[in-house]
Design a protein around this motif. Structure first.
Motif, PDB file in Angstrom:
ATOM      1  N   LEU A 222      15.024  -9.383 -10.607  1.00 32.74           N
ATOM      2  CA  LEU A 222      14.725  -8.041 -10.933  1.00 32.74           C
ATOM      3  C   LEU A 222      14.726  -7.034  -9.792  1.00 32.74           C
ATOM      4  O   LEU A 222      15.281  -6.054  -9.743  1.00 32.74           O
ATOM      5  N   MET A 223      14.089  -7.563  -8.703  1.00 30.37           N
ATOM      6  CA  MET A 223      14.190  -6.819  -7.233  1.00 30.37           C
ATOM      7  C   MET A 223      15.792  -6.595  -7.119  1.00 30.37           C
ATOM      8  O   MET A 223      15.909  -5.455  -6.715  1.00 30.37           O
ATOM      9  N   ARG A 224      16.658  -7.459  -7.214  1.00 30.75           N
ATOM     10  CA  ARG A 224      17.970  -7.209  -6.921  1.00 30.75           C
ATOM     11  C   ARG A 224      18.419  -6.206  -8.033  1.00 30.75           C
ATOM     12  O   ARG A 224      19.100  -5.439  -7.338  1.00 30.75           O
ATOM     13  N   MET A 225      18.255  -6.353  -9.174  1.00 31.75           N
ATOM     14  CA  MET A 225      19.002  -5.555 -10.146  1.00 31.75           C
ATOM     15  C   MET A 225      18.019  -4.182 -10.081  1.00 31.75           C
ATOM     16  O   MET A 225      18.955  -3.052 -10.503  1.00 31.75           O
ATOM     17  N   ASP A 226      16.921  -3.867 -10.222  1.00 28.64           N
ATOM     18  CA  ASP A 226      16.206  -2.719 -10.460  1.00 28.64           C
ATOM     19  C   ASP A 226      14.987  -2.761  -9.684  1.00 28.64           C
ATOM     20  O   ASP A 226      13.698  -3.056 -10.067  1.00 28.64           O
ATOM     21  N   MET A 227      15.101  -2.003  -8.587  1.00 27.15           N
ATOM     22  CA  MET A 227      13.977  -1.985  -7.819  1.00 27.15           C
ATOM     23  C   MET A 227      12.864  -1.122  -8.103  1.00 27.15           C
ATOM     24  O   MET A 227      11.371  -1.448  -7.782  1.00 27.15           O
ATOM     25  N   LYS A 228      13.146  -0.233  -8.926  1.00 23.31           N
ATOM     26  CA  LYS A 228      12.090   0.825  -9.525  1.00 23.31           C
ATOM     27  C   LYS A 228      11.296  -0.042 -10.609  1.00 23.31           C
ATOM     28  O   LYS A 228      10.186  -0.018 -10.500  1.00 23.31           O
ATOM     29  N   GLN A 229      11.799  -0.563 -11.347  1.00 24.57           N
ATOM     30  CA  GLN A 229      11.101  -1.747 -12.287  1.00 24.57           C
ATOM     31  C   GLN A 229      10.372  -2.768 -11.645  1.00 24.57           C
ATOM     32  O   GLN A 229       9.217  -3.196 -11.923  1.00 24.57           O
ATOM     33  N   TYR A 230      11.026  -3.572 -10.454  1.00 24.70           N
ATOM     34  CA  TYR A 230      10.297  -4.327  -9.859  1.00 24.70           C
ATOM     35  C   TYR A 230       9.103  -4.110  -8.922  1.00 24.70           C
ATOM     36  O   TYR A 230       7.932  -4.516  -9.174  1.00 24.70           O
ATOM     37  N   ARG A 231       8.941  -2.586  -8.639  1.00 23.77           N
ATOM     38  CA  ARG A 231       7.872  -2.149  -8.092  1.00 23.77           C
ATOM     39  C   ARG A 231       6.813  -1.811  -9.199  1.00 23.77           C
ATOM     40  O   ARG A 231       5.778  -2.046  -8.859  1.00 23.77           O
ATOM     41  N   TRP A 232       7.127  -1.509 -10.262  1.00 22.63           N
ATOM     42  CA  TRP A 232       6.253  -0.958 -11.303  1.00 22.63           C
ATOM     43  C   TRP A 232       5.669  -2.554 -11.945  1.00 22.63           C
ATOM     44  O   TRP A 232       4.245  -2.589 -12.147  1.00 22.63           O
ATOM     45  N   VAL A 233       6.605  -3.307 -12.259  1.00 17.04           N
ATOM     46  CA  VAL A 233       6.034  -4.500 -12.950  1.00 17.04           C
ATOM     47  C   VAL A 233       5.362  -5.539 -11.933  1.00 17.04           C
ATOM     48  O   VAL A 233       4.216  -6.080 -12.415  1.00 17.04           O
ATOM     49  N   TRP A 234       5.926  -5.821 -10.797  1.00 16.06           N
ATOM     50  CA  TRP A 234       5.487  -6.786  -9.834  1.00 16.06           C
ATOM     51  C   TRP A 234       4.610  -6.464  -8.806  1.00 16.06           C
ATOM     52  O   TRP A 234       3.877  -7.207  -8.210  1.00 16.06           O
ATOM     53  N   LEU A 235       4.845  -5.306  -8.214  1.00 13.40           N
ATOM     54  CA  LEU A 235       3.898  -4.604  -7.207  1.00 13.40           C
ATOM     55  C   LEU A 235       2.558  -3.858  -7.661  1.00 13.40           C
ATOM     56  O   LEU A 235       2.076  -3.585  -6.972  1.00 13.40           O
TER      57      LEU A 235
END
Length: 245
Positions: free
Chosen positions: A15-28
């Motif tokens: 997800l971090m590779r595909m969509d940094m915005k969603q990664y920041r929301w979901v995982w960070l």
């Protein structure tokens, strides 16, 4: 890894590779806000292919084909056809039907739409050398469902699951991981992908509700994704398959 598990870590990294915005929301856990455009992760250069580039040999290898239907009276009636491309592990857009009684100045009856569906399926079956597997129809369109069942008894015609939030979530996952691509033969759907939005006031309340505008093709695609999820979810990372049927 012992605590989170390998699948979960791989899902986060992808997800971090595909969509940094969603990664920041979901995982960070960052409060980055919700975009008004529902499918903000859609990019024409990543998600749209030229129908002319898809060879006849490749068409013969397409897997299960489904059609999602949103029915309107003076609003548009749309058929969105997709097939599972197992070679590249993607849901591939194939063909679109779009008719708006308001724009055309004449509304069609359910029996006329059923005849159009029969022709639509015939063209697909001839082009891809396989029978359409499923038709998923707006559950409120009972008359159309019965008319299509009468004309196409060999195809399962299924009232769609109309869970809007879950359906949007599933489409977002497929788009984020680039597992859903559209044909340039689906121009109305491609147009709607940039127009379909949440009501800004609903975002402020923390309960996102889509605006019922520029949504007919998106709804048809959502019906199809919900109906074929038992096949589509295996193209996603294990931790994203989530919900059961």
């Amino acid at each position: 890894e012992e605590w989170l598990g390998k699948d979960l870590i791989e899902t986060a990294e992808e997800l971090m590779r595909m969509d940094m915005k969603q990664y920041r929301w979901v995982w960070l856990g960052e409060c980055i806000g919700v975009d008004e455009v529902i499918y903000y992760m859609f990019r024409a250069d990543q998600h749209v292919y030229a129908a002319a580039s898809y060879s006849s040999d490749d068409k013969k290898k397409i897997g299960e084909i489904g059609i999602g239907v949103d029915y309107g009276q003076m609003n548009p009636t749309v058929y969105e056809a997709f097939g599972i491309d197992y070679n590249i592990q993607k849901l591939r857009g194939l063909k679109e039907y779009y008719y708006c009684g308001r724009d055309e100045g004449k509304q069609k009856s359910p029996s006329e739409y059923a005849r159009d569906m029969k022709e639509f399926c015939s063209e697909i079956e001839q082009e891809y050398d396989r029978v359409v597997s499923y038709i998923f129809i707006d559950p409120s369109a009972a008359g159309l469902i019965e008319e299509i069942r009468r004309l196409l008894p060999h195809i399962p015609v299924i009232p769609a699951k109309n869970d809007v939030k879950l359906g949007i979530s599933r489409m977002q996952k497929l788009l984020t991981y680039q597992k859903m691509i559209y044909s340039d033969a689906q121009p109305q759907l491609i147009k709607e992908m940039g127009l379909y939005q949440y009501d800004p006031k609903s975002i402020e309340r923390g309960n996102e509700v889509p605006i019922k505008k520029s949504d007919h093709c998106c709804d048809g695609s959502r019906y199809l994704c919900m109906g074929m999820w038992h096949l589509l979810k295996y193209m996603l990372p294990a931790a994203e398959r989530g919900e059961t049927e």
